[in-house]
Write an enzyme that holds these catalytic residues in place. Structure first.
Site, PDB file in Angstrom:
ATOM      1  CB  SER A 159      43.683  50.160  29.484  1.00 13.89           C
ATOM      2  OG  SER A 159      43.962  50.885  30.623  1.00 13.89           O
ATOM      3  NE  ARG A 194      35.186  45.902  31.121  1.00  9.39           N
ATOM      4  CZ  ARG A 194      36.337  46.499  30.851  1.00  9.39           C
ATOM      5  NH1 ARG A 194      36.338  47.775  30.466  1.00  9.39           N
ATOM      6  NH2 ARG A 194      37.473  45.858  30.967  1.00  9.39           N
TER       7      ARG A 194
END
Length: 426
Positions: A355, A265
């Site tokens: 998540s 990322r």
RNA sequence: GGAGGGGUGGCAGAGUGGUUGAAUGCGCUGGUCUCGAAAACCAGUAUACCUGUACGGGUAUCGAGGGUUCGAAUCCCUCCUCCUCCGCCA
């Protein structure tokens, strides 16, 4: 994305959803309805022209066979006219379709009714806190201090070799991470019933669009321009796209995959104390769970997926809490999302380690993942879910900080010892 | 990287310009027959979209995208992908 037909039939529901998520102007719905109307009108007109042209072509075939040259030539002239008209209308169809698609791609998924309405992270609901936060009666070291003290990671050399945010893990640090990966996968396979997958670490444009990273969130990904590929920011992309454009028999559902992958990322623009150490890095390891389920079962599946992730935190004896994300903070593609946050005893704050989301049909529609109902009725879009179980570096951070003793040693949780081969660090 | 050969419906496999959305076989569904089953026989069996109250009608799709033609699975171009041989390689 949502179905144009669905928006046509439930415009107010969609308007409300957009307002709650706050990612887009509500007026986009009216634009879509209008574009959809124009598109359908163009399609209808084109089809009428083609019907006529097809009839004419068939007639020519018949006339030629019967040797009626003259009549055939007349028909050919007529067909030629139809052809040029069709070309114009084709252009119109393309245009209206392109406009409609651009508009449809910006419409967020509709939040589930159980999701709290809110704008920012403050509106997220802390559902429950598990375990006791350790009370350390000494001055605890921060995890990056522990990493350095025991040579578990080398950030400086990582910076030299690749760049900031690409640490080396060394010695017991590397082994601890490998232990966690294996432990997480074993729990998923043996207790969760997930099928283990090893996925490509790069994906193409179509895949990133399928799960919703494109067109909007391309800044989060490293791009290999020369080959038209992206380094994956999460295993969600390749694993969910496994079934892109596929049709799955209903009796095969649910299908549950787990996959370990490194994740890349860009994390553009993040600096400072909250991103020190392992809190936020450009490359990290994660085990991801993905489920493909019958639409009626997806909320049931969301809870069981959540429990699969939580069971790991419980086994590791890490104190954590569960958040139910509000409409404004859960993102574009989700209908409902939980976050799991682990307590970091020296930083004295919560770190997100998982998540867990239900996308309903939002991703599956983009990817055209359908199932064939057992009763023979027409194909349906299925529902997709995913969840981290878990992101490794922040688990490492919490383990090091929470399990440190006054003498400086760090205890490895019981369940991990068969995997690490050592009981303590230090 | 070089040379060559393929990609057709759930599967196998025909089809080189004219009522071909596509022969045939297998599979699947329903029916006939049977005490029941098998076999046999008969019928049906893609997807998306548009249109219509409905029965229905229509358009597109033979790896993807362009092109030629009145008409393309069939001819041309580009791309993707698979296979075979050679080269390289963990």
């Amino acid at each position: 994305m949502l179905d144009a037909q669905f928006i046509r039939e439930h415009p107010d529901l969609v308007r409300r959803a957009i307002a709650q998520k706050g990612t887009e102007e509500v007026s986009v719905v009216s634009s879509i309805l209008e574009a959809d109307e124009r598109h359908r009108a163009a399609v209808t007109e084109l089809q009428d022209i083609r019907t006529e042209a097809n009839d004419e072509a068939k007639k020519i075939g018949r006339l030629m066979r019967d040797g009626e040259q003259k009549a055939a030539r007349v028909a050919m002239a007529n067909a030629g006219k139809l052809k040029s008209r069709a070309k114009e209308v084709e252009e119109l169809v393309r245009e209206t379709e392109a406009i409609l698609n651009i508009l449809l791609l910006v419409v967020p998924n509709i939040p589930h009714t159980s999701v709290p309405i809110g704008k920012s992270p403050e509106d997220n609901r802390v559902v429950k806190e598990y375990g006791l936060r350790p009370e350390l009666d000494f001055d605890p070291l921060l995890h990056w201090e522990i990493l350095e003290k025991y040579d578990l990671a080398d950030f400086d050399r990582g910076s030299k070799v690749a760049g900031a945010g690409f640490p080396f893990y060394t010695g017991k640090g590397a082994r601890l991470q490998r232990a966690l990966i294996n432990f997480f996968l074993d729990v998923a396979v043996e207790e969760g019933g997930y099928i283990e997958i090893q996925a490509p670490l790069v994906v193409n444009n179509a895949s990133a669009t399928g799960t919703g990273q494109l067109p909007d969130k391309e800044d989060m990904m490293y791009e290999i321009k020369r080959d038209g590929l992206f380094l994956i920011p999460t295993a969600e992309i390749p694993v969910t796209n496994f079934f892109r454009d596929d049709i799955i028999p209903e009796s095969d559902l649910p299908i549950k995959f787990c996959a370990y992958t490194p994740c890349f990322r860009r994390e553009a623009g993040s600096h400072g104390k909250t991103v020190r150490g392992l809190n936020r890095i450009h490359q990290f390891d994660k085990v991801e769970l993905v489920q493909f389920v019958h639409p009626e079962k997806s909320y049931e599946a969301l809870e069981s997926l959540r429990e699969d992730a939580e069971s790991i935190l419980k086994k590791l004896e890490l104190p954590y809490r569960r958040l139910l994300m509000c409409t404004g903070d859960m993102g574009f593609t989700q209908s409902k999302k939980y976050d799991l946050e682990v307590w970091s005893a020296a930083q004295k704050r919560w770190l997100e380690v998982s998540s867990i989301s239900n996308f309903e049909a939002f991703q599956a529609r983009r990817m055209q993942i359908r199932y064939r109902p057992s009763d023979g009725s027409k194909l349906q879009i299925l529902h997709t879910l995913n969840g981290s179980a878990l992101a490794i570096p922040r688990v490492v951070a919490a383990l090091l900080e929470n399990n440190q003793h006054a003498d400086g040693t760090v205890a490895i949780p019981d369940v991990l010892r068969p995997y690490t081969g050592f009981d303590t660090i230090g």
